[in-house]
Scaffold this active site. Structure first.
Site, PDB file in Angstrom:
ATOM      1  N   GLY A 115      47.054  48.061  31.531  1.00 32.98           N
ATOM      2  CA  GLY A 115      48.119  47.824  30.568  1.00 32.98           C
ATOM      3  C   GLY A 115      48.442  46.369  30.354  1.00 32.98           C
ATOM      4  N   GLY A 166      46.427  44.125  29.133  1.00 33.53           N
ATOM      5  CA  GLY A 166      45.747  43.573  27.977  1.00 33.53           C
ATOM      6  C   GLY A 166      44.412  42.928  28.289  1.00 33.53           C
ATOM      7  CB  ALA A 205      46.972  38.320  42.662  1.00 35.44           C
ATOM      8  NE  ARG A 214      41.584  38.010  41.378  1.00 30.26           N
ATOM      9  CZ  ARG A 214      40.447  38.486  40.872  1.00 30.26           C
ATOM     10  NH1 ARG A 214      40.446  39.625  40.193  1.00 30.26           N
ATOM     11  NH2 ARG A 214      39.332  37.831  41.022  1.00 30.26           N
ATOM     12  CD  GLN A 215      40.837  41.141  36.507  1.00 31.12           C
ATOM     13  OE1 GLN A 215      39.978  40.445  35.985  1.00 31.12           O
ATOM     14  NE2 GLN A 215      40.556  41.963  37.493  1.00 31.12           N
ATOM     15  CB  THR A 216      44.469  36.003  31.899  1.00 33.91           C
ATOM     16  OG1 THR A 216      44.910  37.195  31.254  1.00 33.91           O
ATOM     17  CG2 THR A 216      44.330  34.901  30.853  1.00 33.91           C
ATOM     18  CB  ALA A 275      44.691  31.325  29.111  1.00 36.63           C
ATOM     19  N   GLY A 293      51.273  38.143  34.526  1.00 38.33           N
ATOM     20  CA  GLY A 293      51.615  39.555  34.718  1.00 38.33           C
ATOM     21  C   GLY A 293      52.818  39.791  35.610  1.00 38.33           C
ATOM     22  CD  GLU A 294      51.551  40.150  40.729  1.00 33.35           C
ATOM     23  OE1 GLU A 294      51.309  41.027  41.560  1.00 33.35           O
ATOM     24  OE2 GLU A 294      51.067  39.006  40.805  1.00 33.35           O
TER      25      GLU A 294
END
Length: 331
Positions: A54, A56, A94, A96-98, A285, A289-290
């Site tokens: 969720g 993105g 964490a 971390r994905q972006t 970027a 998230g958190e």
């Protein structure tokens, strides 16, 4: 401030600020991998083990690949959540994905772009080539090639390139407290206005604002959606969600008594996106998230204090707890 609307309802303002290190941190290996592929149709496939929860990721990673290759995002397909064909990109945790996996996708896409140019040079017998909007063009003539031309010239095989990114993190020295546990950090600030009913203990959120550092907003709409979701989580954390532990047993074990915020509890949130590009991030970027959740609860508790003059140090601030604190103050 304690601005009284009447004898029962008081309003107050509160603020909360955070800085937050994204990624696993503290020296734990934080590695993401990606594969970029040109298929036989001239489309781009990105293989990556990033999970969509969720936040993105599917949208963002596709945008990063399209930007790195200079191709329309419509021809990019993200292939993920299949461990039999995708390389490990770490967990969807964490924030971390972006940053992490976005960097891996960018690297793989850039390597694929180089390979496409090599093939195109051989076909056109030209040295000065570039890809623009999915078309390979010569800088010295009007010669062009499509990505499908490149795919066909490869004999029906797929051009594939790997990308690996490891975050910069070192374990903190337990003796000195020195080290580089996280990279990068993100920063935000929340402002909240609440209305407290001193006869019922009910707290209503009147309005809120969030100023969020994103490095660079690859998709501003998704950033705003993250802020909405983060505030909703912080709101539940602050005044609703009470599991009510009693000797290790969860007494509020269903949604009839474990309350969560609904759309009716959410205020309009003014969203201020701060772009200060992160030099090590994909196109500047970094993850949010958190972080968008963390400062919401402190801001709400500070606003309650401003409204009624009672400092609560235990959450959630349920009506029962607030009324008890008000009565205690009154002696």
């Amino acid at each position: 401030m304690q601005r009284g609307l009447n004898n029962m309802k008081k309003r107050g303002f509160g603020y909360g600020c955070i800085f937050y290190g994204t990624g696993y941190g503290n020296g734990f290996p934080d590695i993401s991998r990606s594969i970029a592929e040109l298929d036989t149709k001239g489309h781009i496939n990105i293989y990556v083990g990033a999970t969509e929860v969720g936040q993105g990721a599917k949208t963002i990673l596709g945008q990063i690949a399209a930007e790195a290759l200079d191709v329309p995002v419509e021809i990019v397909t993200l292939i993920h959540e299949d461990t039999s064909i995708t390389p490990d990109a770490g967990t969807a945790a964490a924030s971390r994905q972006t940053y992490n996996t976005g960097n891996a996708v960018k690297i793989s896409a850039e390597e694929l772009k180089k390979e496409i140019i090599v093939v195109a040079k051989g076909l056109l017998n030209e040295d000065h080539l570039e890809i623009s909007n999915g078309v390979i063009r010569s800088n010295t003539s009007d010669k062009t090639l499509t990505l499908k031309d490149i795919a066909e010239a490869s004999g029906g095989g797929f051009l594939r390139k790997d990308g690996i990114f490891q975050a910069n993190t070192t374990e903190m020295d337990p003796e000195t407290g020195q080290g580089n546990p996280y990279w990068p950090y993100t920063i935000n600030a929340y402002a909240v206005e609440v209305e407290v009913d001193t006869t019922t203990g009910i707290v209503d959120i009147i309005r809120a604002a969030c100023s969020q550092d994103v490095g660079r907003a690859i998709n501003p709409s998704l950033v705003e959606g993250q802020i909405d979701g983060g505030f909703a989580m912080g709101l539940g954390y602050a005044i609703f969600e009470d599991i009510n532990l009693d000797k290790g047993r969860i007494k509020h074990n269903r949604f009839t008594n474990y309350l969560i915020p609904t759309a009716l509890d959410m205020p309009e949130i003014e969203k201020i996106i701060v772009e200060d590009p992160e030099s090590t991030g994909p196109f500047g970027a970094k993850g949010i998230g958190e972080p968008v959740m963390i400062a919401a609860a402190p801001a709400i508790l500070n606003a309650i204090y401003d409204a009624v003059g009672v400092r609560l140090t235990e959450i959630p601030v349920t009506p029962e707890k607030l009324l008890k604190a008000l009565k205690k103050r009154e002696g």
